[in-house]
Design a protein around this motif. Structure first.
Motif, PDB file in Angstrom:
ATOM      1  N   GLU A  95      23.132  15.595 -10.422  1.00  0.00           N
ATOM      2  CA  GLU A  95      22.991  14.545  -9.609  1.00  0.00           C
ATOM      3  C   GLU A  95      22.039  14.720  -8.349  1.00  0.00           C
ATOM      4  O   GLU A  95      21.055  14.265  -7.783  1.00  0.00           O
ATOM      5  CB  GLU A  95      23.897  13.571  -9.488  1.00  0.00           C
ATOM      6  N   ARG A 106      18.411  13.780  -6.980  1.00  0.00           N
ATOM      7  CA  ARG A 106      18.299  13.117  -5.522  1.00  0.00           C
ATOM      8  C   ARG A 106      17.342  13.891  -4.640  1.00  0.00           C
ATOM      9  O   ARG A 106      16.448  13.380  -4.209  1.00  0.00           O
ATOM     10  CB  ARG A 106      19.749  12.832  -5.192  1.00  0.00           C
ATOM     11  N   VAL A 115      14.334  11.830  -4.271  1.00  0.00           N
ATOM     12  CA  VAL A 115      14.458  10.647  -3.445  1.00  0.00           C
ATOM     13  C   VAL A 115      14.405  11.358  -2.150  1.00  0.00           C
ATOM     14  O   VAL A 115      13.847  10.621  -1.127  1.00  0.00           O
ATOM     15  CB  VAL A 115      15.924  10.090  -3.728  1.00  0.00           C
ATOM     16  N   GLU A 116      14.823  12.501  -1.674  1.00  0.00           N
ATOM     17  CA  GLU A 116      15.029  12.996  -0.499  1.00  0.00           C
ATOM     18  C   GLU A 116      14.076  13.867   0.109  1.00  0.00           C
ATOM     19  O   GLU A 116      14.263  14.348   1.217  1.00  0.00           O
ATOM     20  CB  GLU A 116      16.637  13.460  -0.251  1.00  0.00           C
ATOM     21  N   ARG A 149      12.618   7.066  -6.560  1.00  0.00           N
ATOM     22  CA  ARG A 149      13.614   6.999  -7.396  1.00  0.00           C
ATOM     23  C   ARG A 149      13.811   7.939  -8.428  1.00  0.00           C
ATOM     24  O   ARG A 149      12.815   8.731  -8.916  1.00  0.00           O
ATOM     25  CB  ARG A 149      13.832   5.560  -8.084  1.00  0.00           C
TER      26      ARG A 149
END
Length: 180
Positions: free
Chosen positions: A103, A107, A111-112, A121
């Motif tokens: 996860e 992410r 996302v980051e 996303r």
């Protein structure tokens, strides 16, 4: 006598091992004289023959359900399985992901990142491969020949393919194994 059939594929890695294979240059023609190159990332055939091949070569670690399927299919369709390169032999650079949860890794990747826009996303389509812990090939299927290196040099790959094509298991130690 028929030439032995050889197939290869890549999984979680950079494709550097197949680039090193291509670095054999004109010696690739010698390998083709000894062996029937079947499914590879550099041929039109994309899966090992359903009737089987003599030698299967896999590069890259295993980091998702698709890689697991590739490894199991190659193992079931070949007599001798070769783990080519550090990712296949040890897990390599992709295994650095194992220091984080899946996860956290997803992410960060989706996302980051600094280049992600506000719609970033994590993909969740059910047809996508399911991520797993990164593993070396032998942690998923039995391996017969291990060829370390990042990537192994062309001389080592030529030796391995030539020996296997002639029905011999290569002796990978001393001068026959390159370390950088």
């Amino acid at each position: 006598m028929a030439k032995p059939k050889v197939s290869s594929d890549w999984m979680a890695g950079c494709a550097g091992c197949h680039m090193s294979l291509l670095d054999m240059d004109e010696r690739l023609a010698q390998v083709v004289e000894l062996a029937d190159l079947r499914a590879t990332p550099i041929t039109d055939l994309k899966e090992p023959d359903a009737t089987g091949v003599d030698v299967g070569v896999l590069e890259g670690g295993i980091n998702n359900s698709s890689n697991e399927e590739v490894a199991h299919k190659m193992r079931s369709r070949c007599k001798i399985l070769v783990a080519l390169g550090d990712c296949a032999v040890f897990g390599g650079v992709p295994a650095m992901r194992n220091f984080f949860t899946i996860e956290e890794s997803l992410r960060r990747a989706y996302v980051e990142t600094e280049s992600t826009d506000e719609s970033g996303r994590i993909p969740d389509d059910p047809e996508l491969a399911v991520p797993t812990k990164v593993r070396a090939l032998h942690e998923v299927v039995p391996v017969d020949v291990f060829v370390p290196g990042c990537p192994p040099d062309a001389d080592t790959i030529f030796l391995v393919l030539s020996e296997l094509a002639q029905g011999r298991i290569p002796d990978l130690k001393g001068d026959n194994l390159s370390w950088y």
